[in-house]
Write an enzyme that holds these catalytic residues in place. Structure first.
Site, PDB file in Angstrom:
ATOM      1  N   LYS A  15       1.436  -2.342 -11.648  1.00  0.00           N
ATOM      2  CA  LYS A  15       0.554  -1.784 -12.689  1.00  0.00           C
ATOM      3  C   LYS A  15       1.177  -0.548 -13.347  1.00  0.00           C
ATOM      4  CE  LYS A  15      -2.867  -1.107  -9.792  1.00  0.00           C
ATOM      5  NZ  LYS A  15      -2.160  -1.551  -8.573  1.00  0.00           N
ATOM      6  N   ARG A  90     -11.812   0.518  -9.252  1.00  0.00           N
ATOM      7  CA  ARG A  90     -11.366  -0.086  -7.998  1.00  0.00           C
ATOM      8  C   ARG A  90     -12.538  -0.543  -7.148  1.00  0.00           C
ATOM      9  NH1 ARG A  90      -6.086   2.616  -7.608  1.00  0.00           N
ATOM     10  NH2 ARG A  90      -4.951   2.124  -5.717  1.00  0.00           N
ATOM     11  N   ARG A 162       6.456   7.971  -1.472  1.00  0.00           N
ATOM     12  CA  ARG A 162       5.068   8.405  -1.240  1.00  0.00           C
ATOM     13  C   ARG A 162       4.706   8.286   0.245  1.00  0.00           C
ATOM     14  NH1 ARG A 162       1.620   5.359  -5.866  1.00  0.00           N
ATOM     15  NH2 ARG A 162       0.143   5.331  -4.146  1.00  0.00           N
TER      16      ARG A 162
HETATM   17  P1  ADP Z   1       1.355  -0.394  -8.655  1.00  0.00           P
HETATM   18  O1  ADP Z   1       1.249   0.668  -9.732  1.00  0.00           O
HETATM   19  O2  ADP Z   1       0.631  -1.650  -9.012  1.00  0.00           O
HETATM   20  O3  ADP Z   1       0.996   0.111  -7.294  1.00  0.00           O
HETATM   21  P2  ADP Z   1       4.243  -0.090  -9.110  1.00  0.00           P
HETATM   22  O4  ADP Z   1       4.349  -0.261 -10.586  1.00  0.00           O
HETATM   23  O5  ADP Z   1       4.375   1.289  -8.568  1.00  0.00           O
HETATM   24  O6  ADP Z   1       2.894  -0.805  -8.563  1.00  0.00           O
HETATM   25  O7  ADP Z   1       5.353  -1.050  -8.440  1.00  0.00           O
HETATM   26  C1  ADP Z   1       5.540  -1.080  -7.023  1.00  0.00           C
HETATM   27  C2  ADP Z   1       7.037  -1.242  -6.724  1.00  0.00           C
HETATM   28  O8  ADP Z   1       7.469  -2.559  -7.108  1.00  0.00           O
HETATM   29  C3  ADP Z   1       7.929  -0.261  -7.454  1.00  0.00           C
HETATM   30  O9  ADP Z   1       8.973   0.122  -6.592  1.00  0.00           O
HETATM   31  C4  ADP Z   1       8.455  -1.055  -8.657  1.00  0.00           C
HETATM   32  O10 ADP Z   1       9.746  -0.618  -9.091  1.00  0.00           O
HETATM   33  C5  ADP Z   1       8.512  -2.473  -8.089  1.00  0.00           C
HETATM   34  N1  ADP Z   1       8.208  -3.524  -9.095  1.00  0.00           N
HETATM   35  C6  ADP Z   1       7.262  -3.464 -10.067  1.00  0.00           C
HETATM   36  N2  ADP Z   1       7.231  -4.624 -10.771  1.00  0.00           N
HETATM   37  C7  ADP Z   1       8.173  -5.430 -10.216  1.00  0.00           C
HETATM   38  C8  ADP Z   1       8.630  -6.770 -10.495  1.00  0.00           C
HETATM   39  N3  ADP Z   1       8.080  -7.505 -11.480  1.00  0.00           N
HETATM   40  N4  ADP Z   1       9.600  -7.279  -9.713  1.00  0.00           N
HETATM   41  C9  ADP Z   1      10.151  -6.538  -8.707  1.00  0.00           C
HETATM   42  N5  ADP Z   1       9.771  -5.283  -8.393  1.00  0.00           N
HETATM   43  C10 ADP Z   1       8.798  -4.727  -9.142  1.00  0.00           C
HETATM   44  P1  AMP Z   2      -2.408   4.425  -6.579  1.00  0.00           P
HETATM   45  O1  AMP Z   2      -1.466   5.436  -7.151  1.00  0.00           O
HETATM   46  O2  AMP Z   2      -3.152   3.665  -7.629  1.00  0.00           O
HETATM   47  O3  AMP Z   2      -1.750   3.543  -5.557  1.00  0.00           O
HETATM   48  O4  AMP Z   2      -3.528   5.271  -5.797  1.00  0.00           O
HETATM   49  C1  AMP Z   2      -3.180   6.105  -4.706  1.00  0.00           C
HETATM   50  C2  AMP Z   2      -4.431   6.522  -3.949  1.00  0.00           C
HETATM   51  O5  AMP Z   2      -5.286   7.311  -4.794  1.00  0.00           O
HETATM   52  C3  AMP Z   2      -5.327   5.372  -3.457  1.00  0.00           C
HETATM   53  O6  AMP Z   2      -4.890   4.820  -2.242  1.00  0.00           O
HETATM   54  C4  AMP Z   2      -6.679   6.106  -3.330  1.00  0.00           C
HETATM   55  O7  AMP Z   2      -6.727   6.929  -2.171  1.00  0.00           O
HETATM   56  C5  AMP Z   2      -6.665   7.028  -4.540  1.00  0.00           C
HETATM   57  N1  AMP Z   2      -7.230   6.351  -5.734  1.00  0.00           N
HETATM   58  C6  AMP Z   2      -6.566   6.003  -6.874  1.00  0.00           C
HETATM   59  N2  AMP Z   2      -7.397   5.418  -7.748  1.00  0.00           N
HETATM   60  C7  AMP Z   2      -8.625   5.361  -7.145  1.00  0.00           C
HETATM   61  C8  AMP Z   2      -9.892   4.846  -7.524  1.00  0.00           C
HETATM   62  N3  AMP Z   2     -10.081   4.249  -8.712  1.00  0.00           N
HETATM   63  N4  AMP Z   2     -10.907   4.978  -6.647  1.00  0.00           N
HETATM   64  C9  AMP Z   2     -10.746   5.574  -5.465  1.00  0.00           C
HETATM   65  N5  AMP Z   2      -9.575   6.055  -5.034  1.00  0.00           N
HETATM   66  C10 AMP Z   2      -8.518   5.972  -5.865  1.00  0.00           C
END
Ligand code: ADP
Ligand code: AMP
Ligand code: ZN
Length: 219
Positions: A15, A90, A162
């Site tokens: 995302k 969420r 993270r």
């Molecule tokens: P989200 O925001 O949904 O938690 P991220 O955008 O942070 O996910 O992506 C999670 C990890 O997967 C990151 O390390 C990113 O570089 C990698 N990633 C994202 N999209 C793809 C893809 N289509 N194929 C392979 N790796 C990806």
């Molecule tokens: P993310 O960066 O989207 O993976 O979010 C990291 C963390 O932030 C999650 O695991 C939750 O603890 C908190 N968080 C992010 N978005 C929300 C949401 N919409 N509602 C509740 N907690 C959230």
């Protein structure tokens, strides 16, 4: 007319990666609830202190706090033309609250792209994720590596992993997603807003599928 797009999908679906790219193409503000919480954590605000325990454990921050935070964010001038929401809503209560606030502003959600990825792939993605503390860009050690390991391509900052990307917390975050967030797939499908995109494709492929799906809905 302002446009609101909600990116739905499990943690690690891509995302944030996609939002960083398509928010520029669509000229929409990228609103990531996780990024806002992390910013508050860094600045040690009251909100940050409150959110920290939940985030470290991989749990959701309570709805009332999260909803108030997003409401404030969406009222800022850079969201006058709408927003690309990443990580919010969420829970069903957050989805209802979003619908209510948009209704109050005579706006509505245009579409909800759902980036689908299986759990085993998510774990691999999150354990290889490296983020930039300065610009927020997200890398992957294998799938989207920086030019120099550990260093951001754009600003030279040292990348970090993270705390909530450690394997036990990752598993819990996926469970939390299944229990509390995945009901939104059906919720938005019933509302006729859901478009599913295969998140296991390469990053550029997912981007083009997303833009195609959004253009079809938004017109
Ligand atoms: P989200 O925001 O949904 O938690 P991220 O955008 O942070 O996910 O992506 C999670 C990890 O997967 C990151 O390390 C990113 O570089 C990698 N990633 C994202 N999209 C793809 C893809 N289509 N194929 C392979 N790796 C990806
Ligand atoms: P993310 O960066 O989207 O993976 O979010 C990291 C963390 O932030 C999650 O695991 C939750 O603890 C908190 N968080 C992010 N978005 C929300 C949401 N919409 N509602 C509740 N907690 C959230
Ligand atoms: Zn950077």
């Amino acid at each position: 007319m302002a446009h609101y797009i909600v990116l739905l999908g499990p943690p690690g679906a891509g995302k944030g990666t996609q939002a960083q790219i398509i928010s520029k193409t669509l000229n929409l503000a990228h609103v990531s609830s996780g990024d806002i919480f992390r910013e508050n954590l860094k600045n040690q605000t009251e909100l940050g202190k409150l959110a920290k325990g939940f985030m470290d454990r991989g749990e959701l921050v309570p709805d009332d706090v999260t909803i108030a935070m997003i409401r404030d964010r969406l009222k800022r001038p850079d969201c006058a033309e709408g927003a690309l929401l990443d990580g919010f809503p969420r829970t069903p209560a957050q989805a209802e609250a979003l619908a209510e606030m948009l209704n109050e502003w005579d706006a509505k959600i245009d579409c909800v792209p759902y980036i689908s990825v299986d759990a085993d792939v998510l774990i691999e993605r999150l354990s290889g994720r490296w983020s930039c503390p300065t610009c927020g860009f997200v890398y992957h050690a294998v799938y989207n590596p920086p030019k120099v390991a550990g260093i951001c391509d754009f600003d030279g900052a040292a990348l970090y992993q993270r705390v909530d990307d450690q394997s036990e917390t990752v598993k819990h975050r996926i469970d939390v997603y299944m229990e509390q967030t995945s009901p939104l797939i059906d919720y938005y499908r019933k509302a006729g807003l859901l478009v599913e995109v295969d998140g296991t494709l390469p990053i550029e492929e997912v981007t083009s599928q997303l833009l195609k799906a959004i253009n079809e809905k938004v017109g």
